[in-house]
Design a protein around this motif. Structure first.
Motif, PDB file in Angstrom:
ATOM      1  N   ASP A  77       0.469  -0.952   0.396  1.00  0.00           N
ATOM      2  CA  ASP A  77       0.429  -0.092  -0.068  1.00  0.00           C
ATOM      3  C   ASP A  77       1.219   1.194   0.232  1.00  0.00           C
ATOM      4  O   ASP A  77       0.458   1.975  -1.065  1.00  0.00           O
ATOM      5  CB  ASP A  77      -0.860   0.033   1.306  1.00  0.00           C
ATOM      6  CG  ASP A  77      -2.088  -0.963   0.886  1.00  0.00           C
ATOM      7  OD1 ASP A  77      -1.922  -1.438  -0.313  1.00  0.00           O
ATOM      8  OD2 ASP A  77      -2.497  -1.469   2.150  1.00  0.00           O
ATOM      9  N   GLU A  78       1.851   1.266   1.502  1.00  0.00           N
ATOM     10  CA  GLU A  78       2.774   2.484   0.634  1.00  0.00           C
ATOM     11  C   GLU A  78       3.445   2.855  -0.445  1.00  0.00           C
ATOM     12  O   GLU A  78       3.693   3.934  -0.826  1.00  0.00           O
ATOM     13  CB  GLU A  78       3.846   2.749   1.959  1.00  0.00           C
ATOM     14  CG  GLU A  78       4.792   3.340   2.725  1.00  0.00           C
ATOM     15  CD  GLU A  78       4.118   4.788   2.378  1.00  0.00           C
ATOM     16  OE1 GLU A  78       4.382   6.186   1.862  1.00  0.00           O
ATOM     17  OE2 GLU A  78       3.237   4.741   3.090  1.00  0.00           O
ATOM     18  N   ALA A  79       4.008   1.759  -0.785  1.00  0.00           N
ATOM     19  CA  ALA A  79       4.634   1.814  -1.784  1.00  0.00           C
ATOM     20  C   ALA A  79       3.590   2.428  -3.183  1.00  0.00           C
ATOM     21  O   ALA A  79       3.934   3.109  -4.252  1.00  0.00           O
ATOM     22  CB  ALA A  79       5.088   0.178  -2.951  1.00  0.00           C
ATOM     23  N   VAL A 132       7.753  -1.950 -11.881  1.00  0.00           N
ATOM     24  CA  VAL A 132       6.957  -2.352 -11.391  1.00  0.00           C
ATOM     25  C   VAL A 132       7.992  -2.071  -9.797  1.00  0.00           C
ATOM     26  O   VAL A 132       7.483  -2.306  -8.343  1.00  0.00           O
ATOM     27  CB  VAL A 132       5.674  -3.498 -10.948  1.00  0.00           C
ATOM     28  CG1 VAL A 132       4.979  -3.473 -10.146  1.00  0.00           C
ATOM     29  CG2 VAL A 132       4.835  -2.415 -12.344  1.00  0.00           C
ATOM     30  N   LYS A 133       8.874  -3.721 -10.651  1.00  0.00           N
ATOM     31  CA  LYS A 133       9.546  -3.781  -9.194  1.00  0.00           C
ATOM     32  C   LYS A 133      10.812  -2.644  -9.186  1.00  0.00           C
ATOM     33  O   LYS A 133      11.139  -3.040  -7.277  1.00  0.00           O
ATOM     34  CB  LYS A 133      10.982  -4.672 -10.499  1.00  0.00           C
ATOM     35  CG  LYS A 133      10.734  -6.407 -10.289  1.00  0.00           C
ATOM     36  CD  LYS A 133      11.408  -7.031 -10.934  1.00  0.00           C
ATOM     37  CE  LYS A 133      11.175  -7.915 -11.784  1.00  0.00           C
ATOM     38  NZ  LYS A 133      11.684  -9.223 -12.492  1.00  0.00           N
ATOM     39  N   THR A 134      11.390  -1.682  -9.259  1.00  0.00           N
ATOM     40  CA  THR A 134      11.563  -0.975  -8.383  1.00  0.00           C
ATOM     41  C   THR A 134      10.923   0.324  -7.529  1.00  0.00           C
ATOM     42  O   THR A 134      10.918   0.611  -6.571  1.00  0.00           O
ATOM     43  CB  THR A 134      12.265   0.343 -10.036  1.00  0.00           C
ATOM     44  OG1 THR A 134      12.608  -0.343 -10.789  1.00  0.00           O
ATOM     45  CG2 THR A 134      13.169   1.868  -8.942  1.00  0.00           C
ATOM     46  N   LYS A 137      11.084  -1.861  -4.287  1.00  0.00           N
ATOM     47  CA  LYS A 137      12.618  -1.769  -3.756  1.00  0.00           C
ATOM     48  C   LYS A 137      12.848  -0.753  -3.839  1.00  0.00           C
ATOM     49  O   LYS A 137      13.332  -0.604  -2.166  1.00  0.00           O
ATOM     50  CB  LYS A 137      13.542  -2.336  -5.464  1.00  0.00           C
ATOM     51  CG  LYS A 137      14.753  -2.277  -4.862  1.00  0.00           C
ATOM     52  CD  LYS A 137      16.122  -3.292  -6.048  1.00  0.00           C
ATOM     53  CE  LYS A 137      17.041  -2.721  -5.364  1.00  0.00           C
ATOM     54  NZ  LYS A 137      18.418  -2.895  -6.474  1.00  0.00           N
ATOM     55  N   ASN A 138      12.647   0.202  -4.150  1.00  0.00           N
ATOM     56  CA  ASN A 138      13.425   1.429  -3.672  1.00  0.00           C
ATOM     57  C   ASN A 138      11.907   2.292  -2.050  1.00  0.00           C
ATOM     58  O   ASN A 138      12.517   2.903  -1.063  1.00  0.00           O
ATOM     59  CB  ASN A 138      12.281   3.051  -4.646  1.00  0.00           C
ATOM     60  CG  ASN A 138      13.054   2.663  -5.482  1.00  0.00           C
ATOM     61  OD1 ASN A 138      14.359   2.404  -5.370  1.00  0.00           O
ATOM     62  ND2 ASN A 138      12.838   3.863  -6.862  1.00  0.00           N
TER      63      ASN A 138
END
Length: 317
Positions: A77-79, A132-134, A137-138
């Motif tokens: 959610d936060e991402a 999306v992966k980034t 990861k970030n």
């Protein structure tokens, strides 16, 4: 000639002995320091009982709340909310309006139902898999990098020593979690499963790939994608019930709730129980890991009015 035969036999026996010693050393249990002796003895006894198994040995784990802390807010959610605020909020173009309409539906709807899972994927549609992966990861490195439970890391190391395949099965978007989970737990990316969607022309679409690993869909995902009955399953909530009941061996429940009594049509076999009460009655092994907010972070999830997840201060096991 006789001496040569004796030496050959000795070497052969010695080779078998060394091989046996090597296997024994590889399959030796290391105590998990955060859990008490009773928990360690039960896990060790179970793992030792699997030494004779020659077929695939599979362990499956939920991610949020099981391997990885979820207090104060879910990383997925936060991402997504942080990316939405930085990329689309307060803009008037058609794409931004459409994406923020999805966010509005997420903020004002059921955050555990199937529609919520679909909305997450719809929001990410149009991005490349690497993008999306980034995002995942970030967000992990910015706010969540201390959230993997050390006890669960030690458990995974023990399972690997005993020859288990370790799989992660999450109701969060698969691409959002794959990279940071792989990098931090050493699990191959193709064994980190979540909600999938079709990738077309190198872009994520909103066309879901079934089964969706949500509630009973997690059991379907085990049968569809993993294709083996697991010997070990770990979860933390009602949503992991059907997945955990796929286990033909040990069932581990992490930080189970012991206040909310499950009821209604979605409760399933857990109706009338708390999560902890159900697994206490059905031979589950309860363990506790510390899951509390850490760091002075600004959470967009909080800013946009989502209630915080329950914290779990470390209890003795």
């Amino acid at each position: 000639m006789r001496l040569k035969k004796i030496l050959r036999k000795a070497l052969l026996i010695g080779g078998f002995s060394l091989a046996f010693i090597g296997i024994s050393l590889a399959q030796s249990y290391h105590q998990i320091s955060g859990w008490d002796q009773t928990v360690n003895q039960r896990i060790e006894s179970f793992l030792n009982s699997t030494r004779i198994i020659k077929e695939r040995k599979v362990a499956v784990f939920d991610c949020d709340g099981t391997l990885f802390g979820q207090a104060p807010y879910y990383l997925a959610d936060e991402a997504i909310y942080q990316f939405a605020k930085e990329t689309y909020a307060n803009k008037r173009d058609s794409l931004s309006k459409a994406k923020m309409a999805i966010i509005d539906a997420m903020l004002h709807g059921d955050n555990v139902g199937i529609n919520y899972v679909k909305n997450r994927i719809a929001f990410l549609a149009g991005l490349t898999p690497d993008e999306v992966k980034t995002i995942g990861k970030n967000c992990f490195h910015e706010k969540y990098q201390r959230k993997f439970y050390p006890e669960m890391r030690e458990l995974l190391a023990n399972l690997q020593a005993y020859g288990f395949e370790i799989w992660v099965l999450s109701a969060s978007p698969e691409l959002l979690y794959q990279q940071f989970v792989q990098e931090n737990l050493g699990i191959p990316a193709d064994r980190i499963l979540g909600v999938k969607s079709v990738v077309n022309q190198h872009k994520v679409t909103d066309q879901l790939v079934y089964p969706i690993p949500q509630d009973a869909g997690k059991a379907d995902a085990i049968q569809t994608f993993i294709k083996a009955r697991p010997l070990f399953v770990g979860g933390n909530s009602r949503g992991d019930l059907e997945m955990m009941n796929e286990s033909v061996g040990l069932k581990l429940i992490v930080n189970p709730d012991n206040e909310k009594v499950e009821k209604g049509p979605d409760a399933g076999a857990m109706k009338g129980y708390t999560v902890k009460g159900y697994w206490d009655a059905h031979d589950g092994l309860t363990v506790y890991c510390q899951d509390i907010p850490e760091g002075d972070y600004t959470y967009i999830t909080k800013e946009w009015g989502i209630p915080a997840n329950k914290s779990h201060a470390k209890k003795s096991n």
